[in-house]
Scaffold this motif. Structure first.
Motif, PDB file in Angstrom:
ATOM      1  N   UNK A 146       4.475  61.072  68.739  1.00 48.47           N
ATOM      2  CA  UNK A 146       5.421  59.954  68.774  1.00 48.47           C
ATOM      3  C   UNK A 146       6.461  60.091  67.667  1.00 48.47           C
ATOM      4  N   UNK A 147       7.703  59.736  67.997  1.00 47.42           N
ATOM      5  CA  UNK A 147       8.804  59.843  67.025  1.00 47.42           C
ATOM      6  C   UNK A 147       8.709  58.726  65.997  1.00 47.42           C
ATOM      7  N   UNK A 195       7.035  50.018  67.018  1.00 49.05           N
ATOM      8  CA  UNK A 195       5.663  49.522  67.130  1.00 49.05           C
ATOM      9  C   UNK A 195       5.340  48.597  65.957  1.00 49.05           C
ATOM     10  N   UNK A 196       5.714  49.014  64.724  1.00 48.56           N
ATOM     11  CA  UNK A 196       5.431  48.188  63.551  1.00 48.56           C
ATOM     12  C   UNK A 196       6.170  46.849  63.635  1.00 48.56           C
ATOM     13  N   UNK A 251      -1.414  51.637  61.318  1.00 50.94           N
ATOM     14  CA  UNK A 251      -1.778  51.378  62.713  1.00 50.94           C
ATOM     15  C   UNK A 251      -0.881  52.101  63.712  1.00 50.94           C
ATOM     16  N   UNK A 252       0.384  52.282  63.365  1.00 51.96           N
ATOM     17  CA  UNK A 252       1.285  52.987  64.283  1.00 51.96           C
ATOM     18  C   UNK A 252       0.830  54.425  64.488  1.00 51.96           C
ATOM     19  N   UNK A 253       0.376  55.058  63.422  1.00 48.39           N
ATOM     20  CA  UNK A 253      -0.109  56.436  63.537  1.00 48.39           C
ATOM     21  C   UNK A 253      -1.436  56.507  64.283  1.00 48.39           C
ATOM     22  N   UNK A 254      -2.232  55.420  64.202  1.00 48.51           N
ATOM     23  CA  UNK A 254      -3.519  55.406  64.871  1.00 48.51           C
ATOM     24  C   UNK A 254      -3.390  55.125  66.363  1.00 48.51           C
TER      25      UNK A 254
END
Length: 304
Positions: A42-43, A50-51, A33-36
């Motif tokens: 984003x670093x 975020x996770x 989800x963080x990549x989505x």
């Protein structure tokens, strides 16, 4: 009757629980989800934050139990794009879809029952052939093609109707007309077939022999006994409209739950997508329960 309703409600609840489980795990198959949610650039540190913020570092079963608990309390997360509860965003759009479905199905049901019954009463006649031909064409026409043709003809060439929006009654005509065609064609065929069987039954022949007029024979004696399969099809078609009418709403820019789902997928706002799926499923389960109750009222044998 109460025992019948309890059994149907329990079956719907089991289906809803199964859907919650399926939605949760399928959403996890879409990837991190963080990549989505976050931009491509984003670093890794930002992704870790975020996770942690959304509990994505916890074991999957812990995440599921937390998600299921939140669903039971009505908390379906927050729309990342609108910074509002996802449930509120979905309910606002769902009201538009519900109005669209109610108006369309009211018109469809009334017209299809009248035309299908009259076609069955004069089976093989001119009216029956015309009604059957129109209904078969209507049941076969793709919604997306009909919507595009309607826009080209009535909005672009003739400039009679707007292409999108909900500002006035004129904005509703094309979406309702397009959504009307397919269920109308299907229901007319079912009504006609069911009524032909009912009109050939012994009790109808007895009514005719007693001199009962055609109107009461069609719409009182025969129609009630022919309604069980018709109710099934009406329920199926209404459920498909409640399911969002995704293509039609998107083409006409109608602010319903179908368009909201497409927009949310493109914007990667998956909390809204999941909320839309659950709200729509709950509405369909409630509709199925109402159809089962209508079955039981029409045919008391079903209650047992």
């Amino acid at each position: 009757m109460l025992n019948f309703i309890r059994k149907r409600s329990f079956a719907s609840l089991i289906s809803l629980i199964g859907l919650i489980v399926m939605v949760f795990f399928l959403s996890r198959l879409t990837g991190d989800p963080a990549a989505l949610f976050l931009p491509v650039e984003a670093s890794e540190e930002l992704k870790q934050q975020f996770r942690a913020l959304h509990g994505l570092n916890d074991p999957l079963m812990v995440q599921f139990l937390r998600y299921a608990g939140d669903v039971m309390t009505g908390d379906l997360g927050e729309s990342l794009r609108k910074a509002r509860p996802a449930l509120d965003v979905v309910l606002e759009a769902f009201v538009w879809t519900l109005w669209l479905a109610v108006i369309t199905m009211s018109l469809v049901t009334t017209a299809a029952i009248i035309i299908g019954s009259l076609a069955a009463f004069r089976s093989g006649g001119f009216f029956d052939r015309v009604a059957s031909s129109i209904s078969l064409i209507g049941a076969s026409v793709p919604d997306f093609w009909l919507a595009i043709v309607a826009i080209v003809v009535f909005s672009v060439n003739l400039a009679w109707l707007p292409t999108s929006g909900t500002g006035s009654v004129l904005h509703w005509i094309l979406p309702i007309a397009v959504l009307f065609v397919r269920p109308f064609g299907i229901i007319v065929q079912v009504v006609r077939g069911s009524m032909i069987g009912a009109l050939s039954s012994a009790y109808v022949k007895t009514a005719r022999a007693k001199g009962v007029k055609s109107g009461p024979i069609i719409f009182i004696h025969a129609l009630r006994n022919a309604m069980l399969p018709v109710i099934t099809v009406i329920g199926d078609q209404a459920a498909s409209l409640l399911n969002g009418a995704v293509v039609v709403e998107t083409i006409f820019g109608f602010p319903g739950v179908g368009k909201l789902m497409i927009d949310s997928i493109l914007q990667r706002d998956f909390n809204v997508v999941l909320a839309a799926i659950l709200v729509t499923a709950l509405a369909i389960f409630l509709m199925s329960l109402l159809i089962d109750i209508a079955y039981a009222l029409l045919d008391p044998r079903i209650r047992h």
